[in-house]
Design a protein around this motif. Structure first.
Motif, PDB file in Angstrom:
ATOM      1  N   THR A 132     -50.156  -1.500 -46.150  1.00 50.92           N
ATOM      2  CA  THR A 132     -51.168  -0.963 -45.240  1.00 50.92           C
ATOM      3  C   THR A 132     -52.560  -1.279 -45.771  1.00 50.92           C
ATOM      4  N   THR A 133     -53.565  -1.103 -44.921  1.00 52.07           N
ATOM      5  CA  THR A 133     -54.943  -1.356 -45.333  1.00 52.07           C
ATOM      6  C   THR A 133     -55.566  -0.163 -46.048  1.00 52.07           C
ATOM      7  N   LYS A 134     -54.996   1.025 -45.851  1.00 48.53           N
ATOM      8  CA  LYS A 134     -55.499   2.230 -46.500  1.00 48.53           C
ATOM      9  C   LYS A 134     -54.416   3.298 -46.471  1.00 48.53           C
ATOM     10  N   GLY A 135     -54.591   4.317 -47.288  1.00 44.31           N
ATOM     11  CA  GLY A 135     -53.657   5.444 -47.277  1.00 44.31           C
ATOM     12  C   GLY A 135     -52.300   5.125 -47.876  1.00 44.31           C
ATOM     13  N   THR A 137     -48.604   4.020 -48.914  1.00 39.07           N
ATOM     14  CA  THR A 137     -47.959   2.715 -48.938  1.00 39.07           C
ATOM     15  C   THR A 137     -46.447   2.811 -49.107  1.00 39.07           C
ATOM     16  N   SER A 141     -44.491   4.603 -44.241  1.00 39.42           N
ATOM     17  CA  SER A 141     -45.592   4.053 -43.451  1.00 39.42           C
ATOM     18  C   SER A 141     -45.243   2.679 -42.877  1.00 39.42           C
ATOM     19  N   ASP A 146     -51.552   1.554 -37.049  1.00 35.10           N
ATOM     20  CA  ASP A 146     -52.991   1.797 -37.075  1.00 35.10           C
ATOM     21  C   ASP A 146     -53.583   1.511 -38.442  1.00 35.10           C
ATOM     22  N   ARG A 147     -52.738   1.322 -39.453  1.00 40.21           N
ATOM     23  CA  ARG A 147     -53.207   1.011 -40.805  1.00 40.21           C
ATOM     24  C   ARG A 147     -52.674  -0.335 -41.303  1.00 40.21           C
ATOM     25  N   ALA A 256     -52.554   5.422 -32.966  1.00 41.38           N
ATOM     26  CA  ALA A 256     -53.378   4.219 -32.979  1.00 41.38           C
ATOM     27  C   ALA A 256     -53.998   3.944 -31.631  1.00 41.38           C
ATOM     28  N   HIS A 273     -61.596  -0.782 -46.547  1.00 40.09           N
ATOM     29  CA  HIS A 273     -61.157   0.601 -46.705  1.00 40.09           C
ATOM     30  C   HIS A 273     -61.517   1.066 -48.086  1.00 40.09           C
TER      31      HIS A 273
END
Length: 275
Positions: A132-135, A137, A141, A146-147, A256, A273
């Motif tokens: 993911t791009t943030k939060g 992993t 997820s 949305d990430r 999202a 991020h």
């Protein structure tokens, strides 16, 4: 796929939603991997992974991965993806001796021309890390669209992130591989239901979750890392358990705001991020 080792480097790597399958697959040897190999990755080494298309997606790319202590750095440069659409990506495989690999066409058990996520999992194994791009992993997820990174208008995607991982992942990064998802078999530059519903979530098209590319660590030393408009971040693999994966994934799609709508998106591929 080519393997490159370096004692100094920031690293890189990437991939679909996970099905919680209790797969027990005998270890087997295949090109570039040795079943039961107990050689641990050296701290600071960097490995290159060449991503090759699955499902005739036209996708390709390069991922670099490196470990410093419990920090895994992954960088990916990919192209040939569905423009303007989110592409789930993960690190798959086993840290306990099973020798998983990228699937071939034999994984298409129903002969419909598409290797789905469910058909591919017995070959490439469960999710270890959601890129993911943030939060979060964790594999919980896996459907957090949305990430997940979004391809630009030309189908290119850049990704870079540093993630906290378990000792098992750090020791066995050479045995893991990257899978990216999202295909466009009818060439209309969007995800639609032409290939039916996703087995992960019937609200999603099969095109949105089917694997688009896969790559394994293999071969001789390589040179420079991928370059491009990448941003960095950090996360943790702790905090989310597998049983709620599908429900969490469906909620992520709704949260999202309909990322998998039947229209093109024009969001930049690089997502900044915070750590």
């Amino acid at each position: 796929m080519i393997l490159r080792r370096s004692t100094r480097c920031t690293a890189l790597l990437v991939v679909p939603a996970a099905l919680t399958l209790g797969i027990s697959v005998p270890a087997m040897a295949h090109d570039g991997h040795v079943a039961g190999d107990t050689t641990k990755a050296a701290d600071g080494d960097t490995y290159q992974i060449d991503l090759a298309q699955l499902n005739d997606s036209g996708a390709s790319g390069t991922a670099l991965v490196s470990v410093e202590g419990d920090k895994l750095t992954v960088k990916i440069e990919a192209e040939g993806l569905v423009p303007g659409m989110p592409h789930a990506q993960h690190i798959h495989g086993s840290t306990d001796g099973h020798d998983f690999r990228c699937p071939d066409k034999s994984a298409d058990k129903n002969g419909d021309g598409i290797i789905t996520t469910a058909e591919g999992l017995p070959m490439y194994g469960d999710i270890n890390i959601s890129l993911t791009t943030k939060g979060d992993t964790s594999k919980g997820s896996g459907l957090a669209v949305d990430r997940m990174p979004v391809a630009d208008k030309d189908g290119k995607l850049s990704y870079s992130r540093t993630i906290t991982v378990s000792q098992a992942v750090a020791d066995h990064i050479k045995d893991l591989h990257v899978v990216q998802h999202g295909i466009d078999p009818n060439g209309n530059a969007k995800y639609d239901f032409g290939k039916g519903k996703s087995e992960l979530d019937p609200k999603l098209p099969q095109e949105a979750t089917a694997p688009a590319s896969c790559g394994m660590v293999k071969g001789a030393a390589v040179g420079s890392m991928p370059v491009g408009g990448v941003e960095t971040g950090s996360g943790s693999t702790e905090g989310v358990e597998a049983p709620g994966l599908l429900a969490a994934g469906g909620a992520a799609v709704l949260a999202a705001g309909g990322l998998f709508v039947l229209r093109r998106r024009t969001r930049p591929a690089s997502v900044r991020h915070d750590s």
